[in-house]
Design an enzyme around this catalytic site. Structure first.
Site, short mmCIF file in Angstrom:
data_model
loop_
_atom_site.label_atom_id
_atom_site.label_comp_id
_atom_site.label_asym_id
_atom_site.label_seq_id
_atom_site.Cartn_x
_atom_site.Cartn_y
_atom_site.Cartn_z
N TYR A 1 4.34 7.02 9.57
CA TYR A 1 3.51 5.84 9.27
C TYR A 1 4.35 4.75 8.58
O TYR A 1 4.26 3.58 8.96
CB TYR A 1 2.33 6.24 8.37
CG TYR A 1 1.20 5.23 8.39
CD1 TYR A 1 0.02 5.51 9.05
CD2 TYR A 1 1.31 3.99 7.75
CE1 TYR A 1 -1.02 4.59 9.08
CE2 TYR A 1 0.29 3.07 7.77
CZ TYR A 1 -0.87 3.38 8.44
OH TYR A 1 -1.89 2.46 8.47
N PRO B 1 -3.71 1.28 18.71
CA PRO B 1 -3.48 0.73 17.38
C PRO B 1 -3.54 1.73 16.22
O PRO B 1 -3.11 1.40 15.12
CB PRO B 1 -4.60 -0.31 17.23
CG PRO B 1 -5.66 0.13 18.18
CD PRO B 1 -4.96 0.79 19.32
N HIS C 1 0.84 -1.20 0.00
CA HIS C 1 0.00 0.00 0.00
C HIS C 1 0.87 1.24 0.00
O HIS C 1 1.75 1.38 0.82
CB HIS C 1 -0.93 0.01 1.21
CG HIS C 1 -2.12 -0.87 1.02
ND1 HIS C 1 -3.37 -0.37 0.82
CD2 HIS C 1 -2.22 -2.21 0.92
CE1 HIS C 1 -4.21 -1.39 0.62
NE2 HIS C 1 -3.54 -2.51 0.68
N LYS D 1 1.54 0.71 14.86
CA LYS D 1 2.97 0.67 15.24
C LYS D 1 3.35 -0.52 16.11
O LYS D 1 4.54 -0.86 16.20
CB LYS D 1 3.34 1.96 15.99
CG LYS D 1 3.44 3.17 15.12
CD LYS D 1 4.61 3.07 14.17
CE LYS D 1 4.23 3.69 12.85
NZ LYS D 1 4.93 3.19 11.70
N TYR E 1 -9.13 5.89 7.33
CA TYR E 1 -9.23 6.35 8.71
C TYR E 1 -10.27 7.47 8.71
O TYR E 1 -10.05 8.51 8.09
CB TYR E 1 -7.89 6.92 9.19
CG TYR E 1 -6.80 5.89 9.42
CD1 TYR E 1 -6.09 5.36 8.35
CD2 TYR E 1 -6.47 5.48 10.71
CE1 TYR E 1 -5.06 4.43 8.56
CE2 TYR E 1 -5.45 4.56 10.93
CZ TYR E 1 -4.76 4.04 9.86
OH TYR E 1 -3.75 3.14 10.08
#
Ligand code: PHB
Length: 391
Positions: free
Chosen positions: A379, A289, A72, A293, A198
């Site tokens: 990220y 979460p 991704h 990580k 998200y």
């Protein structure tokens, strides 16, 4: 029994450490209180940083990961009426991979199951402040054992016995329990999205993730005290459709095959080393979460510790063991901050001012290249540079 490293816990951290050590000719024994079937079936995180993937591939565990992992290059951030893509690859040149922790554990058990004593009870650590530490346990047939080792590693998670072995007056903890948790489902339906979504929503955060082209993973922010029995499948899908909804987009539903509520917590405990005991992963730190990580942080601890143990066993050098905690903690605090920041930006608390601040931050991240890059580089993960040098 005698070994070089006694490892408590056969989750991804303990198994990976045992695997990397065996590649260097260093022996280890793992004790685990759950059964192999339980360890292999538990559904956990799903996003691997590029460095985590590289480490697994370089250590010979890339076959299924390369054929089944999904690369991704970004995520979607959303709030009512707007969905924006943060392009990790364009911003950082790096990507992440969707490959469930469950699959990582299966791959590791494929090479290390023989080193594990499953379903043990009464695990206890002894003499970790001497140079002859040991781990005692009772096996599933009721027979008591002692594993004598040079080093003991606690990879037994937040609730494990390793961290409390360090005397309480020496321990310092930093902790936040968030007032909410995540209700997570695994559903047999192709994901309705190319990238993870998200979503901020006045009713609470929601997220659309996935495990494979046929399997979706979705989450809802719920009250910490919420009971999973109160969430019928229909109620879950209705709430997901409301919070993830966007004009012109539909969420496909399907049979729910796993359902559970996870509390959210930020937690760091020091020291990560006490004498001959070293802690890795959730035994020393927990992140919420949001941002995925937890597993990557455990892998980073293991990478740093592997180099230190290798230097100790092959050259009798102790300098890398001595600097393990400092090097691991630098990354732990960075990820603790990032996970707290993502969590705080996306989860509603019912406070009006907070809502406007969150929306202002989301708009900034989605419109400023500098802000988007900051999210993206955290990220995709900061490099394991220290750990990888010399490997
Ligand atoms: C997951 O797929 O389980 C997942 C993905 C991203 C997150 C958290 C969980 O931030």
């Amino acid at each position: 029994m005698r070994t070089q490293i006694a490892i408590v816990g056969a989750g991804p951290a303990g198994l990976l450490l045992s695997h990397l050590l065996s590649l260097r000719g260093i022996e280890s024994v793992i004790v685990e209180n759950r059964s192999r079937a339980y360890v292999e079936a538990r559904i956990r995180a799903g996003v691997l940083e590029q460095d985590t993937v590289d480490l697994l591939v370089d250590s010979g565990l890339g076959d299924r990961l390369k054929s089944q992992g999904l690369r991704h290059d970004g995520i979607h951030l959303q709030w009512p009426g707007e969905r924006h893509r943060i392009d990790f690859h364009a911003l950082t040149g790096r990507s992440v991979w969707i490959y469930g922790q469950t699959e990582v554990v299966k791959d590791l058990l494929g090479v290390r199951a023989d080193a594990v004593h499953f379903e043990v009870t009464q695990t206890a650590l002894h003499d970790v402040d001497s140079d002859r530490p040991s781990v005692s346990f009772v096996d599933r047939d009721g027979v008591a054992h002692v594993v004598e080792a040079d080093i003991v590693v606690g990879a037994d998670g937040f609730h494990g016995v390793s961290r409390p072995t360090i005397p309480a007056p020496l321990r310092r903890t930093w902790e936040r329990d968030y007032p909410y948790g995540w209700l997570g489902i695994l559903a047999e339906v192709p994901p309705s999205t190319d990238e993870l979504i998200y979503a901020w929503h006045p009713r609470g955060f929601a997220m659309h993730s996935m495990r494979s082209p046929q399997l979706s993973r979705l989450y809802l922010q719920v009250d910490r005290a919420e009971n999973v029995e109160d969430w019928s499948d229909d109620r879950i899908w209705d709430e997901l459709r409301t919070r993830l909804g966007l004009d012109g987009w539909t969420l496909a539903d399907g049979p729910i095959v796993d359902k559970g509520i996870t509390p959210m917590r930020s937690f760091v405990s020091t020291p990560m080393r006490h004498g001959r005991l070293f802690l890795v992963g959730d035994a020393a730190h927990i992140v919420p979460p949001t941002g995925a990580k937890g597993l990557n942080l455990a892998v980073a601890d293991v990478a740093v510790l592997t180099e230190a143990l290798d230097a100790f066993f092959t050259e009798r050098r102790t300098d890398l063991l001595d600097s393990y905690e400092e090097r691991a903690l630098r990354r732990v605090w960075r990820c603790t901050h990032f996970s707290w920041w993502m969590t705080s930006m996306l989860h509603t608390s019912g406070d009006d001012l907070d809502q406007q601040l969150q929306l202002a931050q989301l708009r900034y991240v989605c419109s400023s290249q500098a802000a988007a890059t900051s999210l993206a580089e955290n990220y995709v993960g900061l490099p394991h540079e220290l750990a990888r040098s010399g490997s």
